[in-house]
Design a protein around this motif. Structure first.
Motif, short mmCIF file in Angstrom:
data_model
loop_
_atom_site.label_atom_id
_atom_site.label_comp_id
_atom_site.label_asym_id
_atom_site.label_seq_id
_atom_site.Cartn_x
_atom_site.Cartn_y
_atom_site.Cartn_z
N ASP A 1 39.33 50.05 29.60
CA ASP A 1 39.60 49.83 31.02
C ASP A 1 41.08 49.96 31.33
OD1 ASP A 1 36.95 49.34 31.70
OD2 ASP A 1 37.10 47.21 31.21
N ARG A 2 41.37 50.46 32.49
CA ARG A 2 42.75 50.49 32.98
C ARG A 2 43.21 49.07 33.26
NH1 ARG A 2 44.55 52.52 38.97
NH2 ARG A 2 46.80 52.21 38.76
N GLY A 3 44.52 48.81 33.09
CA GLY A 3 45.07 47.52 33.47
C GLY A 3 46.04 46.96 32.47
N THR A 4 47.03 46.22 32.97
CA THR A 4 48.04 45.44 32.24
C THR A 4 49.02 46.30 31.45
OG1 THR A 4 46.46 43.62 32.07
CG2 THR A 4 48.45 43.49 30.71
N CYS A 5 48.59 46.95 30.39
CA CYS A 5 49.52 47.71 29.56
C CYS A 5 49.47 49.20 29.92
CB CYS A 5 49.21 47.52 28.08
SG CYS A 5 47.56 48.07 27.59
N GLY A 6 50.43 49.95 29.41
CA GLY A 6 50.52 51.37 29.70
C GLY A 6 49.42 52.18 29.03
N PHE A 7 49.17 53.37 29.57
CA PHE A 7 48.11 54.23 29.04
C PHE A 7 48.38 54.64 27.59
CE2 PHE A 7 47.90 55.28 33.71
CZ PHE A 7 46.73 54.58 33.94
N VAL A 8 49.65 54.89 27.27
CA VAL A 8 49.95 55.31 25.90
C VAL A 8 49.63 54.20 24.91
CG1 VAL A 8 51.65 57.05 26.54
CG2 VAL A 8 52.38 54.69 26.19
N THR B 1 55.72 46.90 35.31
CA THR B 1 54.97 48.08 34.85
C THR B 1 54.98 49.25 35.82
OG1 THR B 1 52.91 47.16 35.74
CG2 THR B 1 53.43 46.68 33.43
N SER B 2 55.60 49.10 36.98
CA SER B 2 55.65 50.19 37.95
C SER B 2 56.91 50.07 38.79
CB SER B 2 54.42 50.18 38.86
OG SER B 2 54.41 49.02 39.66
N ALA B 3 57.28 51.18 39.40
CA ALA B 3 58.49 51.16 40.23
C ALA B 3 58.47 52.35 41.18
CB ALA B 3 59.75 51.20 39.36
N VAL B 4 59.03 52.16 42.36
CA VAL B 4 59.34 53.27 43.25
C VAL B 4 60.61 53.92 42.72
CG1 VAL B 4 60.01 53.95 45.57
CG2 VAL B 4 58.27 52.19 45.25
N LEU B 5 60.51 55.16 42.28
CA LEU B 5 61.67 55.84 41.70
C LEU B 5 62.67 56.24 42.78
CD1 LEU B 5 59.90 58.16 39.10
CD2 LEU B 5 60.86 55.88 38.76
N GLY B 6 62.17 56.78 43.87
CA GLY B 6 63.05 57.22 44.94
C GLY B 6 62.24 57.84 46.05
N SER B 7 62.91 58.22 47.10
CA SER B 7 62.23 58.87 48.22
C SER B 7 63.25 59.73 48.95
CB SER B 7 61.63 57.84 49.18
OG SER B 7 62.66 57.06 49.78
N ALA B 8 62.73 60.75 49.61
CA ALA B 8 63.58 61.60 50.45
C ALA B 8 62.71 62.29 51.49
CB ALA B 8 64.33 62.64 49.62
N GLY B 9 63.29 62.60 52.61
CA GLY B 9 62.56 63.29 53.66
C GLY B 9 63.50 63.76 54.74
N ALA B 10 62.98 64.55 55.63
CA ALA B 10 63.78 65.07 56.74
C ALA B 10 64.19 63.94 57.67
CB ALA B 10 62.98 66.11 57.51
N ARG B 11 65.45 63.97 58.13
CA ARG B 11 65.93 62.95 59.07
C ARG B 11 65.59 63.31 60.50
NH1 ARG B 11 71.79 60.77 58.71
NH2 ARG B 11 70.73 58.87 59.41
N SER B 12 65.32 64.58 60.76
CA SER B 12 65.02 65.00 62.13
C SER B 12 64.09 66.20 62.07
CB SER B 12 66.31 65.38 62.87
OG SER B 12 67.05 66.34 62.14
N ILE B 13 63.36 66.43 63.15
CA ILE B 13 62.46 67.57 63.25
C ILE B 13 62.71 68.29 64.57
CG2 ILE B 13 60.70 66.63 61.72
CD1 ILE B 13 59.14 65.72 64.16
N PHE B 14 62.42 69.58 64.59
CA PHE B 14 62.70 70.40 65.76
C PHE B 14 61.54 71.36 66.02
CE2 PHE B 14 66.71 69.22 63.85
CZ PHE B 14 67.47 68.82 64.93
#
Length: 573
Positions: free
Chosen positions: A336-343, A93-106
């Motif tokens: 109540d929230r839980g188990t199935c999707g909101f729709v 019922t859930s998943a991490v879709l993706g991620s991105a961020g800076a590889r370095s900072i200055f």
């Protein structure tokens, strides 16, 4: 002619032969053969994506999103994105879709030529932004890496069994994703993080890297303490990260854009009876179904009951057909929230005759998040309330609870009463989400909310979206000719930046000098041509210009003669 004003503050810079008129965002394929971008599974072209294999379509979608940002931002240094498709955290019922961020900072880096360098001293900048402001690559390729500025990972398992089962990536370019998830939209969101829509301090212990602020959190203001984040103690930052709807982004560009982007009307639940519950309750609005209105929708709040079965183990989760439709019909259903999707919950309540649905959270914290999902057949509004508020309502249901779902028309959804943008500060803290997103109460829905809403377009700027204004506030200034000087300071915003001076189509071979005004010798000659009434006037104007340049020591007598002769032989204007 303003030559003396231009020469009053002159710098000598020789420009490259060509420059891009926007940022180049380049996708670097980090996948091994046969997987991710290299997956050879045949697919049919979809939504303008012409790829014929799964891997090719994924890569083309990545480049499509990269090109949107490339057309939006300006940088003379290419932005490199190391990208992979790989299995990420999933459940049915859930998943991490993706991620991105800076590889370095200055921090504390200089600027080359007219480029301004760091926005503020002792302040961190993500790599792509730092390179833009430096005017050169601060982290070129080395033996250990390819010098990429952004790292992006996306979930290759999406849609498989036990990974948001049945919901996969839509790889088209036209936003017609239906019940699937639009990859381009998610990419635009994640790339924005890598471009600077993120702060680098810890939201769990409050520490700053080397005790230095960053260009994002210098704009973060807590209305409870009256402090910006860099001025806080670690403990104050920890408390601020969960100070729901009391933390704002105080940037000029964002604040000015809010009236054009965010809608008047903050969603709320106003309970009228019993007296012990009466008051205003925060809600999270749904991404599906009709929006709440100023007039509001009033009724009794009743518990919608259903069978405890395989669809959902509770009789109040709304995952099966409602078993008390006589009580639900014409009223506001509470589930109540839980188990199935909101729709699923809302559709079951709608089928039982409910006029609206309130979903009580099943986990402590706040503010109540919105309800995600897509179902065009849902015709009633729905919202989420916190666990604490849900329990308070349930405790009074036997004696009767009545209320109104509607909009507070004095406040824009996603801003505070002063018109400042609200940052996402949920309680409990959510590392990776807290602070580095807008509050999900925003409407219209924003690209940089913590969840991707189904109605998002591929727009990143006003009047649809606030992402570009925030990037402007952290230092991504517009620079159409890529000379390093912001357009509002540039006397020649579309400069001739060729390395040598051209008169018309003829190359004189004389070095083209860039002045601190943002103009080059080539620009000044072109200006003479544009202002002259005839060829004689043009040649005379160029002669005066060249005399000034020679007197200032910027060209030699020989160079003056070459340019003057070329102008005389030209057919300009």
């Amino acid at each position: 002619m303003a030559i003396k004003r231009i020469l009053a503050a002159v710098c000598l810079f020789l420009m490259p032969a060509s420059a891009f008129a926007s940022a180049r965002v380049v996708i670097v394929n980090g996948n091994a053969p046969g997987v991710g971008f290299n997956d050879s599974t045949p697919v049919a072209p979809a939504g303008g994506n012409p790829g014929t294999t799964l891997g090719q379509q994924r890569l083309l979608a990545f480049q499509f999103a990269a090109d949107v940002w490339g057309r939006t931002l300006d940088s003379s240094v290419p932005v490199l994105v190391l990208a992979t498709f790989e299995p990420l955290t999933c459940s049915a019922t859930s998943a991490v879709l993706g991620s991105a961020g800076a590889r370095s900072i200055f921090a504390n880096f200089p600027g080359a030529g007219l480029s301004p360098g760091a926005l503020l001293p002792n302040t961190w900048h993500g790599g792509a932004l730092a390179n833009k402001r430096a005017g050169f690559d601060l982290d070129p390729a080395s033996a250990s890496d390819g010098g990429e500025d952004i790292r992006a990972r996306f979930n290759s398992s999406l849609g498989a069994v036990d990974c948001l089962t049945g919901t996969g990536w839509y790889l088209g370019f036209d936003t017609n994703h239906g019940k699937n998830i639009d990859l381009v939209t998610v990419l635009l969101h994640e790339f924005a993080h890598g471009l600077g829509f993120q702060q680098f301090g810890s939201v769990t212990n409050g520490s700053l890297i080397l005790d230095m602020a960053d260009v994002y959190n210098v704009r973060m203001f807590d209305k409870t303490t009256g402090l910006y984040w860099p001025a806080m103690t670690n403990a104050q930052r920890v408390a601020s990260a969960i100070n729901s709807r009391r933390v704002i982004f105080d940037g000029t560009n964002v604040t000015e854009a809010i009236p054009a982007v965010l809608q008047l009307g903050t969603p709320l639940l106003r309970i009228t009876t019993p007296v012990s519950l009466a008051g205003i309750y925060a809600v999270g609005a749904a991404a599906f179904g009709p929006a709440l209105t100023q007039a509001g929708l009033s009724g009794s709040i009743v518990s919608a009951l259903d069978a405890a079965d395989g669809a959902g183990p509770s009789t109040t989760d709304g995952c099966s057909a409602i078993t008390n439709p006589g009580q639900v019909a014409g009223n506001i259903a509470l589930v109540d929230r839980g188990t199935c999707g909101f729709v699923v919950k809302v559709k079951n309540a709608q089928n039982a005759g409910a006029i609206a649905v309130v979903v009580a959270d099943n986990a402590a914290g706040g503010p109540p998040a919105g309800l995600g999902g897509v179902d065009p057949t849902i015709t009633i509004p729905s919202v989420r309330i916190t666990l604490a508020d849900g329990n308070a309502v349930k405790a009074q249901l036997a004696s009767g609870v009545a209320g109104t779902l509607g909009l507070d028309m004095l406040v824009r959804a996603g801003a505070d009463e002063a018109g400042k943008a609200l940052l996402n500060a949920p309680n409990p803290v959510q590392p990776g989400s807290s602070i580095s997103h807008w509050d999900p109460i925003a409407a219209r829905n924003q690209l940089m909310e913590p969840a991707i809403n189904g109605d998002l377009t591929h727009q990143v700027a006003p009047p649809e979206d606030l992402t570009l204004p925030l990037l402007r506030d952290i230092g991504w200034f517009p620079d159409r000719d890529l000379d390093g000087l912001a357009d509002n300071l540039d006397s020649c915003q579309t400069s001739d930046l060729r390395g040598t001076v051209f008169v018309g189509s003829v190359d004189t071979g004389v070095a083209n000098v860039l002045f601190t005004s943002g103009c080059t010798i080539g620009d000044l000659i072109a200006r003479e041509a544009a202002g002259a009434g005839n060829h004689g006037a043009f040649v005379s104007g160029v002669a005066h210009l060249l005399n000034d340049l020679k007197s200032a020591g910027l060209i030699t007598g020989a160079q003056k003669g070459v340019i003057q002769s070329t102008a005389a032989k030209s057919s300009l204007p």
